[in-house]
Design a protein around this motif. Structure first.
Motif, PDB file in Angstrom:
ATOM      1  N   ASP A  39      -2.445  -4.693  37.640  1.00 19.92           N
ATOM      2  CA  ASP A  39      -3.625  -5.274  38.280  1.00 19.92           C
ATOM      3  C   ASP A  39      -4.217  -4.283  39.278  1.00 19.92           C
ATOM      4  N   SER A  62       1.261 -16.006  39.065  1.00 24.49           N
ATOM      5  CA  SER A  62       0.818 -15.211  37.917  1.00 24.49           C
ATOM      6  C   SER A  62       0.415 -16.109  36.753  1.00 24.49           C
ATOM      7  N   ASP A  64       1.769 -15.954  33.838  1.00 21.29           N
ATOM      8  CA  ASP A  64       3.027 -16.387  33.222  1.00 21.29           C
ATOM      9  C   ASP A  64       3.610 -17.586  33.962  1.00 21.29           C
ATOM     10  N   ASN A  98      -1.979 -13.287  39.363  1.00 27.04           N
ATOM     11  CA  ASN A  98      -1.651 -11.932  38.933  1.00 27.04           C
ATOM     12  C   ASN A  98      -1.596 -11.879  37.420  1.00 27.04           C
ATOM     13  N   GLN A 112      -7.174 -10.012  28.379  1.00 25.71           N
ATOM     14  CA  GLN A 112      -6.027 -10.680  28.981  1.00 25.71           C
ATOM     15  C   GLN A 112      -6.405 -12.041  29.573  1.00 25.71           C
ATOM     16  N   GLY A 168      -0.390  -8.826  35.937  1.00 26.04           N
ATOM     17  CA  GLY A 168       0.770  -7.971  35.691  1.00 26.04           C
ATOM     18  C   GLY A 168       0.797  -6.832  36.683  1.00 26.04           C
TER      19      GLY A 168
END
Length: 477
Positions: free
Chosen positions: A339, A204, A206, A334, A269, A336
């Motif tokens: 998606d 991801s 993050d 990813n 994003q 979140g």
């Protein structure tokens, strides 16, 4: 390199493993073109011979053939090998030119009515295929598609190709571009480096930010990119938007629809993620001044861990890649839980566009040389020599593949039906590579905020949408 495209109707997506539906272009008013006027009136029948089971297109023995091949990351030996088989079969001399300046060398020849027969129209200085197609200067390749495969006379050439190849090569009512390679775009890395450091490829955004922090502590840059050609970053940035926001919203971007960028939350994003990478100093210092070769060299020498690129990179970076580097490409990250496409989604699409000039001396021979290239023998030769897949499905099955090519093939297999193709860069390169490229360059150096990038990108897209001199295309939702 070649350019791009994407899949379309959901029912077709369910029926194929690798799809690409390119909408029929809606032609706007064309600007004056340096490539001359209309196509040859003989409709590709010049120097055509009798057809037979072994010569389904009707190549006339002994008639010379001329091929112009882009000699970039893939080289041109694979084409020379196919030309040798053509010469052996038809007793014809093949004049071969390998070059990185396809457009500058061939625009005058199209204007003068004496283009070569087969052209690999790739690289930064390529011909404008949209205009050539609109002017009728490209040979319709339907006869090639309907010809028997060199490997199985009971199977048509079209049935051996990825469906996306068929759709991407269509301009209005004609199929006049054959994309030979099948390119996997994404984030490239060294498996050996990650294994040695105990790092895992992030799933991801993050996870990527966290890993970049760890990488930076070791004195190595997490990322590099070719700042001289910032459109390389778009290879992954655009696909990330489609993965997170969904195909319908990306199609709106491809179609230059109003507010397509500013109303799509996935755009915000994704672009904010790149803004964060820049703000935290996660790009190799000086990347903004690097060419693609320099960025790749910095990467293979361990100065950076990740790099956006296409699957031609293994061959192009071979001179500086150390033994055991174990090159690999990862799936898109990813964003979140919301998606629209699953983990494992990857951008994989036809690339390396070949065209046959209708006004050439031997267009039938040009199509036959393409048919030879689409044989399993030459598809495997291409994979061996340049470490890249072709648009021939299953051609590399059972082969021992190099690390990068094996990774790309596995990514396509794992992606299944979730193989993204992006049309924007193919249809409007002056928008994506020039206008947006400048914005992306400033974004990655921290000189432009994500909100400014998005607003300016929308402005540029709107300008192109209003410009009647730009050939327009549309994709169905």
């Amino acid at each position: 390199m070649g350019s791009t495209s994407e899949f379309n109707r959901r029912d077709l997506v369910k029926r194929a493993a690798a799809l690409g539906i390119t909408a029929v272009p809606a032609m706007g008013i064309l600007s004056a073109c340096a490539t001359g006027g209309g196509g040859n009136e003989d409709n590709g029948t010049k120097n055509k011979g009798a057809t037979s089971a072994k010569n389904p297109l009707g190549v006339k023995n002994g008639v010379p053939l001329e091929a112009f091949i882009f000699k970039g990351g893939l080289g041109d030996q694979y084409a020379r090998d196919a030309e040798a088989d053509y010469h052996k079969t038809y007793g014809a001399t093949v004049k071969h030119t390998g070059t990185q300046q396809v457009g500058p060398k061939l625009q005058p020849r199209f204007a003068g009515g004496n283009p070569p027969d087969l052209i690999d129209n790739s690289g930064a200085d390529h011909l404008d295929m949209n205009k050539l197609s609109a002017q009728g200067q490209l040979q319709d390749l339907t006869a090639l598609l309907d010809a028997p495969s060199p490997d199985d006379p009971k199977k048509k050439v079209r049935d051996t190709l990825y469906p996306s190849t068929l759709e991407k090569g269509r301009h209005k009512d004609a199929f006049d571009v054959l994309y030979y390679a099948f390119v996997v775009y994404g984030t490239w890395y060294s498996r050996k480096l990650l294994k040695d450091k105990g790092w895992e490829y992030p799933e991801s955004f993050d996870d990527m930010i966290k890993l970049c922090g760890e990488i930076k502590k070791t004195g190595v840059a997490p990322w590099t990119y070719p700042g001289k050609y910032p459109y390389y970053v778009h290879f992954t940035l655009f696909a990330q938007i489609a993965k997170i926001g969904g195909l319908d919203k990306w199609i709106a971007i491809d179609n230059l629809e109003p507010k397509a960028w500013t109303s799509n939350d996935a755009v915000r994003q994704v672009v904010e993620h790149y803004e964060e990478l820049a703000a935290k100093g996660y790009f190799l210092e000086g990347s903004q001044g690097l060419t693609h070769i320099q960025a790749q060299t910095a990467w293979t020498r361990g100065k950076a861990v990740f790099m956006p690129n296409g699957s031609w990179v293994e061959n192009e970076a071979a001179p500086t890649t150390p033994q055991g580097f174990d090159m690999a490409v990862g799936p898109l990250f990813n964003g979140g839980a919301d998606d629209k496409m699953p983990h494992g989604t990857v951008r994989a699409e036809p690339g390396e566009p070949f065209v046959v000039a209708k006004g050439g001396e031997n267009p039938t021979g040009g199509m036959e040389l393409l048919r030879i290239l689409l044989s399993k023998k030459h598809a495997q030769n291409f994979a061996t020599k340049v470490k890249s897949l072709t648009s021939v499905q299953g051609a590399t099955d059972g082969m021992r593949l190099s690390p990068g090519l094996a990774s790309a093939a596995q990514a396509v297999k794992d992606g299944g039906r979730n193989l993204l193709m992006i049309q924007l860069q193919e249809w409007y390169p002056k928008l994506t590579d020039e206008k947006m490229g400048g914005l992306t360059s400033r974004l990655l150096t921290g000189d432009l905020k994500a909100a400014e990038w998005i607003a300016k990108t929308q402005q540029y897209a709107d300008e192109f949408a209003r410009d009647d001199s730009v050939t327009k295309f549309r994709r169905a939702a």
